[in-house]
Scaffold this motif. Structure first.
Motif, mmCIF file in Angstrom:
data_model
loop_
_atom_site.group_PDB
_atom_site.id
_atom_site.type_symbol
_atom_site.label_atom_id
_atom_site.label_comp_id
_atom_site.label_asym_id
_atom_site.label_seq_id
_atom_site.Cartn_x
_atom_site.Cartn_y
_atom_site.Cartn_z
ATOM 1 N N LYS A 3 -1.254 4.212 -11.487
ATOM 2 C CA LYS A 3 -1.933 4.809 -10.359
ATOM 3 C C LYS A 3 -2.701 3.784 -9.549
ATOM 4 O O LYS A 3 -2.623 3.750 -8.337
ATOM 5 N N LYS A 6 -0.590 1.279 -7.330
ATOM 6 C CA LYS A 6 0.430 1.736 -6.405
ATOM 7 C C LYS A 6 0.113 1.394 -4.958
ATOM 8 O O LYS A 6 0.986 1.341 -4.114
ATOM 9 N N TRP A 7 -1.160 1.113 -4.655
ATOM 10 C CA TRP A 7 -1.517 0.809 -3.275
ATOM 11 C C TRP A 7 -0.715 -0.353 -2.721
ATOM 12 O O TRP A 7 -0.321 -0.350 -1.571
ATOM 13 N N THR A 87 -1.482 4.344 7.432
ATOM 14 C CA THR A 87 -2.280 5.244 6.612
ATOM 15 C C THR A 87 -3.231 6.080 7.458
ATOM 16 O O THR A 87 -3.999 5.543 8.266
ATOM 17 N N ASN A 107 2.230 8.962 0.117
ATOM 18 C CA ASN A 107 1.451 8.588 -1.056
ATOM 19 C C ASN A 107 -0.007 8.921 -0.801
ATOM 20 O O ASN A 107 -0.559 8.577 0.245
ATOM 21 N N THR A 108 -0.623 9.586 -1.754
ATOM 22 C CA THR A 108 -1.949 10.154 -1.539
ATOM 23 C C THR A 108 -2.965 9.585 -2.518
ATOM 24 O O THR A 108 -2.711 9.524 -3.727
ATOM 25 N N ASN A 109 -4.113 9.166 -1.994
ATOM 26 C CA ASN A 109 -5.210 8.776 -2.870
ATOM 27 C C ASN A 109 -6.526 9.257 -2.288
ATOM 28 O O ASN A 109 -6.675 9.428 -1.080
ATOM 29 N N ASN A 112 -9.251 5.578 -3.194
ATOM 30 C CA ASN A 112 -8.393 4.597 -3.882
ATOM 31 C C ASN A 112 -7.870 5.074 -5.233
ATOM 32 O O ASN A 112 -7.226 4.298 -5.946
ATOM 33 N N TYR A 113 -8.092 6.312 -5.589
ATOM 34 C CA TYR A 113 -7.614 6.872 -6.856
ATOM 35 C C TYR A 113 -6.395 7.735 -6.536
ATOM 36 O O TYR A 113 -6.506 8.773 -5.885
ATOM 37 N N TYR A 114 -5.224 7.296 -7.016
ATOM 38 C CA TYR A 114 -3.980 7.964 -6.632
ATOM 39 C C TYR A 114 -3.773 9.282 -7.371
ATOM 40 O O TYR A 114 -4.081 9.408 -8.552
ATOM 41 N N TYR A 116 -0.872 12.265 -8.110
ATOM 42 C CA TYR A 116 0.555 12.536 -8.101
ATOM 43 C C TYR A 116 0.885 14.019 -8.231
ATOM 44 O O TYR A 116 1.993 14.435 -7.922
#
Length: 363
Positions: A3, A6-7, A87, A107-109, A112-114, A116
């Motif tokens: 996670k 992934k950025w 973004t 892609n979603t966070n 900064n915490y992804y 899923y």
């Protein structure tokens, strides 16, 4: 892929153009070869604090989706766009939602915490946010009227505190460090505030110290620098209780990196770090019996189960959410790496007698 890492891949994979008319109209996404969505969608009427909105949501595959422009125009959240990373960012602080849009999806966070399990969607050139994500992490709630297919959205009452992200960032020839951690302020009890901040800061410092020690003994055969990243997510901030998870990731050149997750749940009255027993045992002395039986069944159902689970530890890993409690296990603790961090959600009405308020003592 982990996670917290992934950025970097998401930024490189982004491959579409995004356009907006100064954010005065609809946020639009222009994708090369954009394919019109063929999944059946049902319009959903929306209200904000009881007032009907002109924009509509969608019901798609059992999920209620809210146009991003509703969050900006009606909820009043600031919306920005970074063309370099493609973004969109909506909101601010620890609840800022970031959406990296590419031809592969969104892609979603949050901070900064992804995430899923929540799918932000680009449907025919418009971005839609799952209401469940807004409910779970952005501080909103909804009342559904099935007769009119209307969702009435309102703001939750959160604890009157401020949560700011502090960052330790540095790079050496051996390692790169990017460590985010929360700092709270505005508590009535300043001693409790200091206790909470000390716990969270010391947790970060311990990871930093151990990472430096490891990097100082770096294997010279590894070409790239080691990587150490820490991110956090606030999962509950109401009723005198603050709960969050902190992920600490390290990559030292093996087949893949590894993440250790820690849950913190505090009483804002006195800064006490709460255990599962504090929240559950008084009202349900046998809650562990139920959990042990159910978790054993669920773990064994995992394709990557390695065996070995007999019972929860004395102080199991958990965090509180708007829907109850989440119990989780570390990578390789009982499952292989591909499973990630297995997490199991239990609503409070499954853990406690009906009508029991687990936060009564902390309000």
């Amino acid at each position: 892929m982990n996670k917290v890492m992934k950025w970097s891949a998401a930024a490189m994979a982004a491959g579409i153009l995004i356009a907006s008319s100064g954010f005065t109209g609809e946020a639009s996404v222009l994708a090369a070869g954009n394919i019109k969505n063929t999944v059946q969608q049902t319009p959903v009427a929306l209200k904000w604090k009881g007032t009907k909105l002109s924009q509509k949501g969608l019901m798609s595959e059992g999920n209620t989706l809210i146009p991003l422009t509703v969050l900006r125009d009606q909820l009043g959240l600031p919306l920005s766009y970074n063309p370099g990373t493609r973004t969109y960012s909506i909101g601010s602080g620890y609840t800022q939602l970031n959406m990296e849009v590419s031809q592969h999806g969104v892609n979603t966070n949050i901070n900064n915490y992804y995430l899923y399990e929540y799918e932000v969607k680009n449907i025919n050139g418009r971005i839609y946010v799952p209401f469940k994500l807004m409910n779970d992490y952005l501080g909103y709630q909804g009342a559904w009227d099935p007769s009119t297919k209307t969702l009435n959205i309102s703001k939750r009452i959160l604890n009157p505190i401020t949560i700011k992200t502090e960052t330790l960032e540095k790079a050496t020839s051996d390692a790169v460090y990017l460590l985010h951690y929360p700092k709270v302020s505005g508590l009535v009890n300043s001693d409790a505030e200091n206790v909470i901040n000390n716990v969270l800061e010391q947790h970060m410092k311990k990871f930093n110290e151990e990472s430096i020690k490891e990097a100082n003994n770096r294997d010279d055969s590894i070409e790239h620098a080691y990587q150490y990243i820490q991110n956090y997510m606030v999962t509950y901030n109401r009723n005198g209780v603050l709960s969050l998870v902190v992920d600490q990731y390290g990559n030292t050149g093996g087949a893949h990196g590894g993440t250790i997750r820690t849950g913190f749940t505090f009483s804002l009255k006195d800064g006490k770090l709460l255990t599962a027993n504090d929240l559950l045992k008084k009202s349900n002395p046998t809650y562990r019996t139920m959990l042990n039986k159910d978790l054993a069944k669920k773990l064994k159902a995992h394709e990557g189960y390695l065996g070995g689970f007999k019972a929860l530890r004395a102080n199991p890993d958990f965090n509180v959410s708007e829907n109850g409690m989440l119990f989780f296990f570390q990578q390789y603790e009982y499952t292989d790496y591909a499973v990630g961090i297995p997490t199991f959600a239990y609503p409070f009405d499954q853990l406690l007698p009906k009508g029991t308020d687990p936060f009564k003592s902390y309000k």
